[in-house]
Design a protein around this motif. Structure first.
Motif, PDB file in Angstrom:
ATOM      1  N   LEU A 244       0.827  -1.217   0.000  1.00 59.62           N
ATOM      2  CA  LEU A 244       0.000   0.000   0.000  1.00 59.62           C
ATOM      3  C   LEU A 244       0.853   1.256   0.000  1.00 59.62           C
ATOM      4  CD1 LEU A 244      -2.832  -0.977   2.521  1.00 59.62           C
ATOM      5  CD2 LEU A 244      -2.967  -0.894   0.025  1.00 59.62           C
ATOM      6  N   LEU A 245       1.941   1.239   0.767  1.00 57.27           N
ATOM      7  CA  LEU A 245       2.819   2.406   0.802  1.00 57.27           C
ATOM      8  C   LEU A 245       3.481   2.642  -0.554  1.00 57.27           C
ATOM      9  CD1 LEU A 245       4.550   1.930   4.291  1.00 57.27           C
ATOM     10  CD2 LEU A 245       2.737   3.550   3.706  1.00 57.27           C
ATOM     11  N   LEU A 246       3.901   1.571  -1.211  1.00 59.68           N
ATOM     12  CA  LEU A 246       4.530   1.715  -2.528  1.00 59.68           C
ATOM     13  C   LEU A 246       3.544   2.259  -3.562  1.00 59.68           C
ATOM     14  CD1 LEU A 246       6.691  -1.535  -2.778  1.00 59.68           C
ATOM     15  CD2 LEU A 246       7.520   0.819  -2.551  1.00 59.68           C
ATOM     16  N   LEU A 247       2.314   1.749  -3.529  1.00 62.23           N
ATOM     17  CA  LEU A 247       1.337   2.129  -4.541  1.00 62.23           C
ATOM     18  C   LEU A 247       0.757   3.516  -4.321  1.00 62.23           C
ATOM     19  CD1 LEU A 247      -0.664  -1.209  -5.005  1.00 62.23           C
ATOM     20  CD2 LEU A 247       0.953  -0.183  -6.607  1.00 62.23           C
ATOM     21  N   TYR A 248       0.504   3.862  -3.059  1.00 63.04           N
ATOM     22  CA  TYR A 248      -0.297   5.061  -2.815  1.00 63.04           C
ATOM     23  C   TYR A 248       0.421   6.177  -2.051  1.00 63.04           C
ATOM     24  CZ  TYR A 248      -3.985   1.968  -4.349  1.00 63.04           C
ATOM     25  OH  TYR A 248      -4.746   1.113  -5.105  1.00 63.04           O
ATOM     26  N   VAL A 249       1.541   5.886  -1.406  1.00 61.48           N
ATOM     27  CA  VAL A 249       2.266   6.919  -0.662  1.00 61.48           C
ATOM     28  C   VAL A 249       3.522   7.346  -1.398  1.00 61.48           C
ATOM     29  CG1 VAL A 249       3.396   7.477   1.533  1.00 61.48           C
ATOM     30  CG2 VAL A 249       1.317   6.077   1.516  1.00 61.48           C
ATOM     31  N   LEU A 250       4.176   6.420  -2.081  1.00 61.16           N
ATOM     32  CA  LEU A 250       5.388   6.756  -2.823  1.00 61.16           C
ATOM     33  C   LEU A 250       5.158   7.820  -3.908  1.00 61.16           C
ATOM     34  CD1 LEU A 250       8.380   6.267  -3.421  1.00 61.16           C
ATOM     35  CD2 LEU A 250       7.678   4.360  -4.911  1.00 61.16           C
ATOM     36  N   PRO A 251       4.043   7.747  -4.682  1.00 59.28           N
ATOM     37  CA  PRO A 251       3.870   8.728  -5.758  1.00 59.28           C
ATOM     38  C   PRO A 251       3.972  10.194  -5.336  1.00 59.28           C
ATOM     39  CG  PRO A 251       2.382   6.921  -6.106  1.00 59.28           C
ATOM     40  CD  PRO A 251       3.018   6.677  -4.768  1.00 59.28           C
TER      41      PRO A 251
ATOM     42  N   THR B 163       4.914  11.266 -14.086  1.00 61.31           N
ATOM     43  CA  THR B 163       4.508   9.900 -13.718  1.00 61.31           C
ATOM     44  C   THR B 163       3.970   9.846 -12.300  1.00 61.31           C
ATOM     45  OG1 THR B 163       6.280   9.082 -15.146  1.00 61.31           O
ATOM     46  CG2 THR B 163       5.272   7.509 -13.640  1.00 61.31           C
ATOM     47  N   ALA B 164       4.612  10.552 -11.382  1.00 62.78           N
ATOM     48  CA  ALA B 164       4.177  10.539  -9.992  1.00 62.78           C
ATOM     49  C   ALA B 164       2.794  11.161  -9.845  1.00 62.78           C
ATOM     50  CB  ALA B 164       5.187  11.284  -9.120  1.00 62.78           C
ATOM     51  N   LEU B 165       2.545  12.238 -10.576  1.00 61.28           N
ATOM     52  CA  LEU B 165       1.230  12.880 -10.504  1.00 61.28           C
ATOM     53  C   LEU B 165       0.144  11.961 -11.038  1.00 61.28           C
ATOM     54  CD1 LEU B 165      -0.505  15.355  -9.893  1.00 61.28           C
ATOM     55  CD2 LEU B 165       0.023  16.198 -12.206  1.00 61.28           C
ATOM     56  N   LEU B 166       0.434  11.283 -12.127  1.00 62.92           N
ATOM     57  CA  LEU B 166      -0.535  10.344 -12.693  1.00 62.92           C
ATOM     58  C   LEU B 166      -0.831   9.216 -11.707  1.00 62.92           C
ATOM     59  CD1 LEU B 166      -2.286   9.347 -14.991  1.00 62.92           C
ATOM     60  CD2 LEU B 166      -0.252   8.299 -16.027  1.00 62.92           C
ATOM     61  N   ALA B 167       0.205   8.685 -11.076  1.00 62.57           N
ATOM     62  CA  ALA B 167       0.018   7.618 -10.098  1.00 62.57           C
ATOM     63  C   ALA B 167      -0.826   8.101  -8.918  1.00 62.57           C
ATOM     64  CB  ALA B 167       1.373   7.110  -9.612  1.00 62.57           C
ATOM     65  N   TYR B 168      -0.523   9.283  -8.423  1.00 61.09           N
ATOM     66  CA  TYR B 168      -1.298   9.865  -7.320  1.00 61.09           C
ATOM     67  C   TYR B 168      -2.762  10.031  -7.712  1.00 61.09           C
ATOM     68  CZ  TYR B 168      -3.276  13.664  -4.511  1.00 61.09           C
ATOM     69  OH  TYR B 168      -4.099  14.444  -3.747  1.00 61.09           O
ATOM     70  N   LEU B 169      -3.011  10.544  -8.918  1.00 56.47           N
ATOM     71  CA  LEU B 169      -4.379  10.784  -9.365  1.00 56.47           C
ATOM     72  C   LEU B 169      -5.153   9.479  -9.553  1.00 56.47           C
ATOM     73  CD1 LEU B 169      -3.874  13.728 -11.880  1.00 56.47           C
ATOM     74  CD2 LEU B 169      -4.839  13.812  -9.565  1.00 56.47           C
TER      75      LEU B 169
ATOM     76  N   LEU C 203      -2.256  10.078   2.880  1.00 60.05           N
ATOM     77  CA  LEU C 203      -2.246  10.233   4.334  1.00 60.05           C
ATOM     78  C   LEU C 203      -3.125   9.184   4.996  1.00 60.05           C
ATOM     79  CD1 LEU C 203      -1.441  11.732   6.890  1.00 60.05           C
ATOM     80  CD2 LEU C 203      -3.283  13.383   6.420  1.00 60.05           C
ATOM     81  N   SER C 204      -4.263   8.869   4.379  1.00 62.20           N
ATOM     82  CA  SER C 204      -5.138   7.818   4.916  1.00 62.20           C
ATOM     83  C   SER C 204      -4.403   6.493   5.014  1.00 62.20           C
ATOM     84  CB  SER C 204      -6.380   7.660   4.021  1.00 62.20           C
ATOM     85  OG  SER C 204      -7.151   8.830   3.993  1.00 62.20           O
ATOM     86  N   VAL C 205      -3.636   6.168   3.984  1.00 65.03           N
ATOM     87  CA  VAL C 205      -2.897   4.902   3.971  1.00 65.03           C
ATOM     88  C   VAL C 205      -1.825   4.899   5.063  1.00 65.03           C
ATOM     89  CG1 VAL C 205      -1.330   3.474   2.601  1.00 65.03           C
ATOM     90  CG2 VAL C 205      -3.369   4.447   1.542  1.00 65.03           C
TER      91      VAL C 205
END
Length: 362
Positions: free
Chosen positions: A279-286, A296-302, A328-330
């Protein structure tokens, strides 16, 4: 940050959208002629049971409906509140002492199911749930239309925890194939929310009832698995139009509630760690990678935000600005997982004044 990260995020977000499209929903204005018993276990709920009980007394479309309330050793006058509000319109029962080898809620529900008598459908609700007047009829109707033995209509979550609570619905919409879960006989592929459960009584008895899950912290999921083992199907549904659930009124209540049971959601500490890292890799790293690879990071975050937006729209949650804080939720969820395992190792698990012994929780 490459396609190795973007591809799974895209697939998960698409999966969320498909699940939201397929999510079952009870009909408004439904009726049923079946014999239905609503079961309400209470322990020290004097301050919050009134809205729940009033909503149960206002149910319509179910001519043959009984409401059974169990006072499970309350010390705050819960039974007096029930008597004053409902009189003889509900059947108030005094719970037996908790026997060895049982946890509190499974024992309370076990007693209520036995007291309900010869009915067709059992409807389990928690004291923090408020039902619309046609909620019971709609849920029973959906139970029959879906051809399942257990239906879990998830209520709209209100109250404290807007950063964390929506992850409950988001997690099963994102990672659980809903129709596959319904069709698969595998007990491991199961989910349910104990705030509001609807069960065919014959399927409940065939599964062994709450006696089969007497030691389970997450008795709702364990019961769903037991129903599957007995050969029946289960289903999740969006109940947000027909029910609300105020689980917690403060962050402290939420943290204590999650500490009690969150560890049991994972097979082991190692399994929990693997989930947290993913979860941290997918949703916090971006968002952390925005200075390095902004596009790329913005696209992943969105993509992560989009999954939360889809979930909110499908389950009656607040979309904005909550979804924007998904990373932050994650992080908060990861902290709560760690806290839950820490308290379990220290043998400090308890709820409603009852310690949860490690030897039972194993």
């Amino acid at each position: 940050m490459t396609l190795l990260l973007l591809l799974p995020l895209l697939l998960l977000t698409l999966h969320t959208a498909v699940n939201a499209r397929l999510l079952r929903r009870p009909h408004r204005g439904a009726t049923t002629g079946e014999r239905v018993a609503v079961l309400l276990p209470l322990r020290d709920e004097a301050a919050r049971v009134t809205p729940c009980l009033r909503s149960l007394l206002a149910q319509r479309g179910v001519p043959d409906l009984t409401v059974h309330v169990l006072d499970d050793g309350s010390t705050d006058g819960t039974a007096d509140v029930v008597r004053a509000l409902a009189g003889d319109r509900v059947r108030l029962h005094t719970g037996a002492p908790l026997p060895a080898g049982w946890l509190g809620k499974p024992h309370a529900c076990h007693q209520l199911a036995g007291l309900a008598g010869d009915v067709d459908v059992l409807v389990l609700v928690d004291a923090d749930v408020v039902l619309a007047p046609d909620a019971v009829a709609g849920a029973v109707d959906l139970l029959r239309r879906s051809g399942t033995g257990l239906l879990s209509p998830y209520p709209k979550i209100v109250g404290s925890g807007r950063l964390v609570q929506p992850l409950l619905q988001w997690s099963w919409l994102t990672f659980l194939p809903l129709r596959g879960m319904e069709r698969s006989p595998r007990p491991s592929l199961a989910a349910a929310g104990g705030q509001w459960l609807v069960l065919d009584r014959a399927a409940y008895l065939r599964a062994g009832g709450h006696a089969a899950v007497r030691t389970e912290i997450l008795e709702d999921i364990a019961l769903a698995r037991a129903v599957k083992r007995s050969g029946c199907r289960i289903a999740l549904a969006d109940g947000s139009r027909l029910a609300t659930c105020r689980m917690y009124d403060s962050w402290r209540e939420l943290a204590d509630g999650y500490a009690k049971s969150l560890w049991a959601s994972f097979g082991s500490a190692a399994g929990a760690a693997a989930v947290v890292v993913l979860l941290l890799l997918l949703y916090v790293l971006p968002p952390l990678a925005l200075p390095i690879a902004p596009g790329t990071a913005l696209l992943a975050y969105l993509l992560g935000v989009t999954g939360r937006l889809i979930t909110a729209r499908a389950t009656g949650g607040r979309a904005l600005p909550d979804a924007l804080a998904h990373p932050l939720s994650v992080v908060l969820f990861a902290v709560l997982i760690a806290r839950s395992f820490h308290r379990r190792r220290r043998n400090r698990l308890s709820w409603r004044g009852r310690p949860i012994r490690s030897e039972i929780a194993e």
